[in-house]
Design an enzyme around this catalytic site. Structure first.
Site, PDB file in Angstrom:
ATOM      1  N   ASP A   1       0.847  -1.197   0.000  1.00 11.13           N
ATOM      2  CA  ASP A   1       0.000   0.000   0.000  1.00 11.13           C
ATOM      3  C   ASP A   1       0.879   1.242   0.000  1.00 11.13           C
ATOM      4  OD1 ASP A   1      -1.745   2.073   0.376  1.00 11.13           O
ATOM      5  OD2 ASP A   1      -2.800   1.188   2.072  1.00 11.13           O
TER       6      ASP A   1
ATOM      7  N   HIS B   1       0.550   8.007   3.709  1.00 13.59           N
ATOM      8  CA  HIS B   1       1.336   7.359   4.756  1.00 13.59           C
ATOM      9  C   HIS B   1       2.820   7.724   4.686  1.00 13.59           C
ATOM     10  CE1 HIS B   1      -2.279   5.108   5.490  1.00 13.59           C
ATOM     11  NE2 HIS B   1      -2.281   4.673   4.252  1.00 13.59           N
TER      12      HIS B   1
ATOM     13  N   GLY C   1      -4.061   1.546   8.308  1.00 16.10           N
ATOM     14  CA  GLY C   1      -4.981   0.815   9.178  1.00 16.10           C
ATOM     15  C   GLY C   1      -4.634  -0.649   9.253  1.00 16.10           C
TER      16      GLY C   1
END
Length: 283
Positions: free
Chosen positions: A187, A192, A210
């Site tokens: 991801d 992030h 998450g």
């Protein structure tokens, strides 16, 4: 194209092939915090292929990423990852070739000003023998797409936590650079990693994935309840409630009732629950 119920429910992807090696298995374990103490023999089994390499069960959540919802029509700027579910039909091998079948299983219309709830499911089998390996499910909350014509509702009821003090509390630190490491498991959303982008969308700094917090919760249960025996975990379900910032300490509150382990995760320093309604199923 605005979201359409019939189109949404028709979305599926069958026979998608994926492959992973011990590199991905080790990288994921490092990304959720395993191996911080390189002399800890119990965690070394997850990050060093000296023998039978162990797998963190929640590794399954990153092995078969799909573009199933890419053309579903919802506003991606207003989408939240609401829930994650996992059922393991047998322990994950440290490497393998996979075949995945994905589909939308439900879509609920909460109203024009309340958003939409979309549930997806991916069933995964081993390419080597065709036997089921795991099933992952995810709930997406599309805040800007209510009123699309789907049925009313909000999906399955979340797991209820016991109404008593937890049996255990496991506090695990995250590293300031943890999101930069974890993103290598697939991801690469710049939210992030990019401080300027994070500030533009309302966060003071990049947030932790998450699913990294999800893996951290699994690590807490492995450590405190399972004695680091990954084969004991057959299910791991959560509801996400708030982001974690890299460097924060995540306290996992745990209730043990036979083969069901209930849990929630909190960042005590900010007095916020980041994962709620957690349910881990044991062998």
């Amino acid at each position: 194209m605005p979201m359409n119920y019939d189109h949404l429910m028709s979305l599926s992807a069958e026979g998608e092939r994926h492959e992973y090696s011990d590199r991905e298995t080790i990288l994921y374990a490092l990304g959720v915090g395993m191996g911080r103490d390189p002399l800890d023999e119990t965690e070394l089994d997850y990050v060093y292929e000296r023998g039978a390499l162990k797998t963190v069960p929640t590794l399954a959540s990153v092995l078969t990423r799909s573009a199933l919802l890419r053309d579903s029509g919802f506003d991606y700027t207003k989408v939240l990852h609401g829930e994650q579910r996992l059922a393991l039909h047998r322990p994950l091998p440290p490497a393998g070739q996979l075949i995945a079948d994905s589909r939308v299983v439900a879509a609920y219309d909460k109203g024009p000003d309340k958003g939409a709830v979309i549930l997806t499911e991916t069933r995964v089998r081993s390419a080597a023998d065709g036997a089921p390996l795991f099933t992952v499910g995810s709930t997406v909350f599309a805040r800007g797409d209510g009123g699309f014509g789907g049925p009313a509702g909000s999906g399955p009821e979340p797991h209820r936590l016991p109404e008593r003090a937890p049996d255990l509390v496991v506090a695990l630190e995250t590293r300031p650079d943890q999101a930069l490491l974890y993103r290598l498991s697939g991801d690469r959303n710049p939210l992030h990693a990019d401080p300027a982008l994070a500030r533009r969308v309302g966060f003071p700094a990049p947030i932790l994935h998450g699913l990294c917090t999800y893996g951290t919760a699994c690590r807490a249960v492995l450590q405190s309840v399972c004695g680091y025996d990954h084969t004991r975990i057959t299910g791991f379900d959560v509801r996400f409630s708030s982001p974690v910032y890299p460097g924060e300490t995540v306290a996992t509150e745990i209730w043990v009732e036979d083969k069901i382990v209930s849990f929630r995760c909190r960042v005590v320093a900010r007095d916020v629950t980041v994962i709620n309604n957690g349910k881990c199923t044991l062998q």
